[in-house]
Design a protein around this motif. Sequence first.
Motif, PDB file in Angstrom:
ATOM      1  N   CYS A   1      -7.651   4.544   4.335  1.00 38.43           N
ATOM      2  CA  CYS A   1      -7.115   5.606   5.201  1.00 38.43           C
ATOM      3  C   CYS A   1      -8.094   6.775   5.294  1.00 38.43           C
ATOM      4  O   CYS A   1      -8.158   7.603   4.385  1.00 38.43           O
ATOM      5  CB  CYS A   1      -5.771   6.077   4.647  1.00 38.43           C
TER       6      CYS A   1
ATOM      7  N   ARG B   1      -7.078   2.569  -3.585  1.00 39.92           N
ATOM      8  CA  ARG B   1      -7.031   1.563  -2.518  1.00 39.92           C
ATOM      9  C   ARG B   1      -6.601   2.204  -1.207  1.00 39.92           C
ATOM     10  O   ARG B   1      -7.185   1.941  -0.150  1.00 39.92           O
ATOM     11  CB  ARG B   1      -6.078   0.430  -2.903  1.00 39.92           C
ATOM     12  N   HIS B   2      -5.608   3.076  -1.260  1.00 43.11           N
ATOM     13  CA  HIS B   2      -5.157   3.757  -0.051  1.00 43.11           C
ATOM     14  C   HIS B   2      -6.284   4.612   0.530  1.00 43.11           C
ATOM     15  O   HIS B   2      -6.507   4.609   1.737  1.00 43.11           O
ATOM     16  CB  HIS B   2      -3.923   4.630  -0.342  1.00 43.11           C
TER      17      HIS B   2
ATOM     18  N   LYS C   1      -3.761   2.147  -6.932  1.00 46.12           N
ATOM     19  CA  LYS C   1      -3.086   2.164  -5.628  1.00 46.12           C
ATOM     20  C   LYS C   1      -3.582   3.336  -4.785  1.00 46.12           C
ATOM     21  O   LYS C   1      -3.802   3.189  -3.579  1.00 46.12           O
ATOM     22  CB  LYS C   1      -1.574   2.249  -5.810  1.00 46.12           C
ATOM     23  N   VAL C   2      -3.738   4.494  -5.418  1.00 50.00           N
ATOM     24  CA  VAL C   2      -4.240   5.672  -4.687  1.00 50.00           C
ATOM     25  C   VAL C   2      -5.653   5.395  -4.183  1.00 50.00           C
ATOM     26  O   VAL C   2      -5.968   5.642  -3.015  1.00 50.00           O
ATOM     27  CB  VAL C   2      -4.202   6.936  -5.586  1.00 50.00           C
TER      28      VAL C   2
ATOM     29  N   THR D   1       0.716   9.195  -1.260  1.00 55.02           N
ATOM     30  CA  THR D   1      -0.660   9.358  -1.721  1.00 55.02           C
ATOM     31  C   THR D   1      -1.003  10.827  -1.881  1.00 55.02           C
ATOM     32  O   THR D   1      -1.566  11.238  -2.910  1.00 55.02           O
ATOM     33  CB  THR D   1      -1.646   8.684  -0.741  1.00 55.02           C
TER      34      THR D   1
ATOM     35  N   CYS E   1      -6.452  10.399   4.736  1.00 61.80           N
ATOM     36  CA  CYS E   1      -6.158  10.760   3.348  1.00 61.80           C
ATOM     37  C   CYS E   1      -7.446  10.927   2.536  1.00 61.80           C
ATOM     38  O   CYS E   1      -7.529  11.790   1.668  1.00 61.80           O
ATOM     39  CB  CYS E   1      -5.241   9.722   2.693  1.00 61.80           C
TER      40      CYS E   1
ATOM     41  N   MET F   1       0.848  -1.182   0.000  1.00 61.57           N
ATOM     42  CA  MET F   1       0.000   0.000   0.000  1.00 61.57           C
ATOM     43  C   MET F   1       0.892   1.243   0.000  1.00 61.57           C
ATOM     44  O   MET F   1       1.969   1.244   0.590  1.00 61.57           O
ATOM     45  CB  MET F   1      -0.915   0.024   1.215  1.00 61.57           C
ATOM     46  N   LEU F   2       0.423   2.269  -0.681  1.00 64.42           N
ATOM     47  CA  LEU F   2       1.158   3.528  -0.707  1.00 64.42           C
ATOM     48  C   LEU F   2       1.178   4.165   0.675  1.00 64.42           C
ATOM     49  O   LEU F   2       0.239   4.011   1.457  1.00 64.42           O
ATOM     50  CB  LEU F   2       0.467   4.512  -1.664  1.00 64.42           C
ATOM     51  N   SER F   3       2.219   4.923   0.962  1.00 74.99           N
ATOM     52  CA  SER F   3       2.271   5.691   2.207  1.00 74.99           C
ATOM     53  C   SER F   3       1.356   6.904   2.077  1.00 74.99           C
ATOM     54  O   SER F   3       0.969   7.305   0.967  1.00 74.99           O
ATOM     55  CB  SER F   3       3.701   6.160   2.473  1.00 74.99           C
ATOM     56  N   CYS F   4       1.018   7.498   3.202  1.00 75.57           N
ATOM     57  CA  CYS F   4       0.180   8.704   3.180  1.00 75.57           C
ATOM     58  C   CYS F   4       0.880   9.832   2.427  1.00 75.57           C
ATOM     59  O   CYS F   4       0.251  10.516   1.611  1.00 75.57           O
ATOM     60  CB  CYS F   4      -0.143   9.145   4.604  1.00 75.57           C
TER      61      CYS F   4
END
Length: 88
Positions: free
Chosen positions: A38, A33-34, A30-31, A11, A41, A5-8
Motif C-alpha cells: 500500500c 506486508r501491508h 502483517k504491518v 495499519t 500507508c 491483509m490488514l486494512s489501512c
Amino acid sequence: MRTRMLSCSRTVTLLTAYPFGLPDGQMDRKVRRHLRACPRCASWARSMRAAVAFFGTAPTIEAPASVRRRVEAVLGSTSGSTVARKET
C-alpha cells in the motif's frame, strides 16, 4: 494458509504504536506486508518516522510556573492528575 491483509485504518492504528514497539511479531509482519502493498500507508509511515525523528531531537525546556499551574488546574479539575515537574 494465507492470512488476510490488514486494512489501512488498522495499519495506521498499529503504526502509531511503533515508536513504543509492537508486542507481537506476527502483527509486525502483517504491518510490514501491508506497507509493501500500500503506497499510501507506506508514505504515511515514512512521514511518521520523520516526525518522530524530528521531535526526538527537540530540546527539553522547562515550562514557566504560570503555565504549569494552569495545566495542573485543568488536569486537576478533570482527572485528579498533576503535571510532572522536572527536578532542578
